[in-house]
Scaffold this motif. Structure first.
Motif, PDB file in Angstrom:
ATOM      1  N   GLY A 191      18.334 -39.427  35.949  1.00  0.00           N
ATOM      2  CA  GLY A 191      19.398 -39.680  36.229  1.00  0.00           C
ATOM      3  C   GLY A 191      20.657 -39.633  34.919  1.00  0.00           C
ATOM      4  N   ALA A 192      21.589 -40.147  35.123  1.00  0.00           N
ATOM      5  CA  ALA A 192      22.740 -40.707  34.141  1.00  0.00           C
ATOM      6  C   ALA A 192      22.062 -41.570  32.916  1.00  0.00           C
ATOM      7  CB  ALA A 192      23.619 -40.470  34.484  1.00  0.00           C
ATOM      8  N   ILE A 193      23.238 -41.644  31.601  1.00  0.00           N
ATOM      9  CA  ILE A 193      22.380 -42.395  31.039  1.00  0.00           C
ATOM     10  C   ILE A 193      23.544 -43.277  30.124  1.00  0.00           C
ATOM     11  CG2 ILE A 193      21.220 -43.818  28.614  1.00  0.00           C
ATOM     12  CD1 ILE A 193      19.649 -41.338  29.751  1.00  0.00           C
ATOM     13  N   LEU A 194      23.646 -44.902  30.218  1.00  0.00           N
ATOM     14  CA  LEU A 194      24.944 -45.020  29.501  1.00  0.00           C
ATOM     15  C   LEU A 194      24.694 -46.241  28.469  1.00  0.00           C
ATOM     16  CD1 LEU A 194      28.069 -46.361  29.320  1.00  0.00           C
ATOM     17  CD2 LEU A 194      27.728 -48.112  31.012  1.00  0.00           C
ATOM     18  N   VAL A 195      25.209 -46.260  27.268  1.00  0.00           N
ATOM     19  CA  VAL A 195      24.706 -46.622  26.445  1.00  0.00           C
ATOM     20  C   VAL A 195      25.568 -47.956  25.169  1.00  0.00           C
ATOM     21  CG1 VAL A 195      23.738 -46.857  23.916  1.00  0.00           C
ATOM     22  CG2 VAL A 195      23.098 -45.230  25.040  1.00  0.00           C
ATOM     23  N   ASP A 211      23.400 -33.682  26.861  1.00  0.00           N
ATOM     24  CA  ASP A 211      24.411 -33.672  28.685  1.00  0.00           C
ATOM     25  C   ASP A 211      24.723 -34.549  29.130  1.00  0.00           C
ATOM     26  OD1 ASP A 211      22.231 -33.325  29.503  1.00  0.00           O
ATOM     27  OD2 ASP A 211      23.014 -31.635  30.971  1.00  0.00           O
ATOM     28  N   ARG A 212      23.432 -35.751  29.590  1.00  0.00           N
ATOM     29  CA  ARG A 212      23.416 -37.073  30.134  1.00  0.00           C
ATOM     30  C   ARG A 212      23.673 -38.362  30.106  1.00  0.00           C
ATOM     31  NH1 ARG A 212      18.432 -38.241  31.846  1.00  0.00           N
ATOM     32  NH2 ARG A 212      16.597 -36.739  30.846  1.00  0.00           N
ATOM     33  N   ILE A 213      23.607 -38.291  28.616  1.00  0.00           N
ATOM     34  CA  ILE A 213      23.816 -39.628  27.959  1.00  0.00           C
ATOM     35  C   ILE A 213      25.205 -40.118  26.873  1.00  0.00           C
ATOM     36  CG2 ILE A 213      23.372 -38.808  25.431  1.00  0.00           C
ATOM     37  CD1 ILE A 213      22.322 -41.141  25.015  1.00  0.00           C
ATOM     38  N   PHE A 214      25.953 -40.954  27.503  1.00  0.00           N
ATOM     39  CA  PHE A 214      27.472 -41.479  27.178  1.00  0.00           C
ATOM     40  C   PHE A 214      27.156 -42.595  26.484  1.00  0.00           C
ATOM     41  CE2 PHE A 214      27.679 -38.910  31.016  1.00  0.00           C
ATOM     42  CZ  PHE A 214      28.550 -38.125  31.281  1.00  0.00           C
ATOM     43  N   THR A 215      28.235 -42.697  25.575  1.00  0.00           N
ATOM     44  CA  THR A 215      28.200 -43.914  24.660  1.00  0.00           C
ATOM     45  C   THR A 215      29.536 -44.830  25.234  1.00  0.00           C
ATOM     46  OG1 THR A 215      29.237 -42.598  22.950  1.00  0.00           O
ATOM     47  CG2 THR A 215      27.134 -43.656  22.947  1.00  0.00           C
ATOM     48  N   ALA A 239      25.227 -38.595  37.372  1.00  0.00           N
ATOM     49  CA  ALA A 239      24.774 -39.038  37.709  1.00  0.00           C
ATOM     50  C   ALA A 239      24.390 -38.204  38.938  1.00  0.00           C
ATOM     51  CB  ALA A 239      24.948 -41.048  37.801  1.00  0.00           C
ATOM     52  N   GLN A 240      25.696 -37.808  40.060  1.00  0.00           N
ATOM     53  CA  GLN A 240      25.871 -37.073  41.286  1.00  0.00           C
ATOM     54  C   GLN A 240      25.253 -35.369  41.519  1.00  0.00           C
ATOM     55  OE1 GLN A 240      29.787 -38.630  42.862  1.00  0.00           O
ATOM     56  NE2 GLN A 240      28.474 -40.459  44.031  1.00  0.00           N
ATOM     57  N   SER A 241      25.577 -35.428  39.761  1.00  0.00           N
ATOM     58  CA  SER A 241      25.397 -33.995  39.719  1.00  0.00           C
ATOM     59  C   SER A 241      23.461 -34.175  39.396  1.00  0.00           C
ATOM     60  CB  SER A 241      26.014 -33.405  38.999  1.00  0.00           C
ATOM     61  OG  SER A 241      25.507 -33.866  37.671  1.00  0.00           O
ATOM     62  N   LEU A 242      22.425 -34.160  39.211  1.00  0.00           N
ATOM     63  CA  LEU A 242      21.526 -34.720  39.270  1.00  0.00           C
ATOM     64  C   LEU A 242      20.955 -35.245  40.352  1.00  0.00           C
ATOM     65  CD1 LEU A 242      21.837 -36.940  35.669  1.00  0.00           C
ATOM     66  CD2 LEU A 242      21.513 -34.594  35.673  1.00  0.00           C
TER      67      LEU A 242
END
Length: 432
Positions: A191-195, A211-215, A239-242
């Protein structure tokens, strides 16, 4: 770390200056200044989180100003004055940890012991790592009803214990372990990742999750995406595109949430177990984890601790052993996870409370501290324990590189600070 040297009017360590800070005339002073700066970084991290929750301390802010000014001027080369300042740093760190603890409890409720799922639930997924509980709360609000499940990672694990966070049914579990395993674990997470804060590993050519990690906030990552405020719409859309995560059972269940309020609720049982000889000793094994060889010491130590002892743990160092089943003593868990690194404050409160019950000093309690260090907050917590006069702390896997042999000797002579050896040797020394 570059410092300006007032002896030669050059950057320390440059041409004409042979050692950091004071032209080699007193490397111990330079070491203590580095220690102070690392401690200040830890204080700043805790103060940042507290301020985001509306809590500030004039005393803490003033010390940061004064301490930085102290390192800037470099006019007082007294070793004693510098030791006094780093111990003051420990005192202020205790106050800022208390400030943050109270802000967390006021906003999210008092943590309660909670079992945490470690597998996947079917649905879209976002993995949240770091320390910022306010970021997590806002993400939970924005993802409610979207079909996205939220998973914690690293020091976000204790979030599952706070009433105002655990009420969200799509906060479903914890995935992964400590920060140094991010590259492998983030690569495998679909999935997507939030730091939300520091402790983020730089991307390399081998990583495909850029492309799927966000800070968030002051945290940044070259090659990732950044969210300046708490509008997580881009993260949610990603997240919804994965692909949806498949349902998967966890290999084990984790337990967290032993805030000092929860532990003190067990105080009568704990005191009775100690008086009856069922609990012989407490071990606080915690701190910041890392990848350096030798950190398997903490796993081996936890496994070898006798069955009549209780292990307290805090921060990401717990991932070395928190997946193991240590059982209970008369219903009291043998492994008690206090929470994030700032929840070292809970460990201190428990120690103080036990000392009052048994009418003795903290150093007279059947309590041993075995700490792992890596970054600034771990340094600040160590300084807090020294400020409180806690003695015979064992530190590993090695002494911090910025601490000179001279400074370590001062700490050893005055506080009994000592490096770890082997689990067997240290247990023999502690238990007699």
């Amino acid at each position: 770390m570059s410092m300006f040297c007032y002896q030669c009017e050059q950057t320390a360590g440059g041409i004409g200056c042979t050692k950091v800070g004071v032209c080699g005339k007193n490397e111990d002073i330079a070491s203590l200044q580095d220690t102070l700066l690392f401690g200040l970084k830890g204080i700043a991290a805790y103060a940042h989180h507290a301020r985001e929750l509306g809590a500030r301390s004039e005393e803490v802010d003033a010390f940061v100003h004064d301490a930085l000014f102290f390192t800037l001027t470099n006019v007082n080369f007294s070793l004693e004055k510098h030791i006094e300042m780093v111990l003051k740093c420990g005192e202020i760190n205790l106050k800022v940890m208390e400030l943050l603890d109270k802000a967390h409890v006021a906003h999210f409720g008092s943590p309660v012991p909670t079992e945490v799922f470690t597998g996947f639930k079917e649905g879209f997924g976002i993995l949240v790592t770091g320390h910022d509980l306010l970021d997590l709360e806002e993400l939970l609000k924005q993802t409610e009803g979207t079909g996205i499940n939220i998973y914690t990672h690293g020091e976000m694990l204790p979030a599952h214990a706070y009433p105002e966070l655990k009420k969200y049914k799509h906060l479903v579990g914890n995935y992964g372990t400590a920060w140094q395993n991010q590259r492998t674990e983030f690569e495998a997470f679909p999935g997507a990742i939030l730091v939300t804060t520091n402790c983020v590993m730089p991307l390399t050519a081998n990583q495909t999750y850029g492309d799927r990690i966000f800070t968030r906030s002051v945290t940044g990552l070259q090659g990732g995406n950044h969210i300046a405020d708490r509008n997580f719409s881009d993260l949610i859309a990603k997240a919804q595109s994965l692909p949806s995560l498949p349902a998967k059972a966890g290999a084990y269940t984790l337990t967290t949430g032993f805030h000092h309020n929860a532990i003190l609720g067990l105080a009568d049982k704990i005191v009775e177990a100690v008086k009856n000889g069922k609990i012989k000793r407490f071990f606080l094994i915690g701190g910041c984890d890392g990848a350096k060889p030798g950190r398997n010491y903490y796993t081996e130590l936890a496994e070898k601790i006798p069955q009549d002892c209780v292990i307290l743990t805090v921060a990401c160092g717990k991932y070395r052993f928190n997946h193991l089943d240590f059982g209970t003593i008369d219903g009291i868990p043998r492994l008690i996870d206090l929470g994030q690194c700032n929840n070292a404050y809970s460990g201190i409160q428990v120690a103080i409370a036990l000392a009052k019950v048994f009418n003795c000093g903290v150093n007279d309690l059947p309590l041993s501290f075995i700490l792992s260090w890596f970054e600034q907050k771990a340094v600040a917590i160590l300084l807090t324990l020294l400020h409180l006069g806690v003695k015979n702390i064992r530190l590993g896997p090695s002494a911090p590189a910025f601490v000179t042999p001279g400074v370590f000797k001062v700490l050893s002579d005055n506080f009994g600070l000592q490096p770890i050896t082997t689990p067997d040797e240290d247990l023999k020394a502690i238990l007699g």
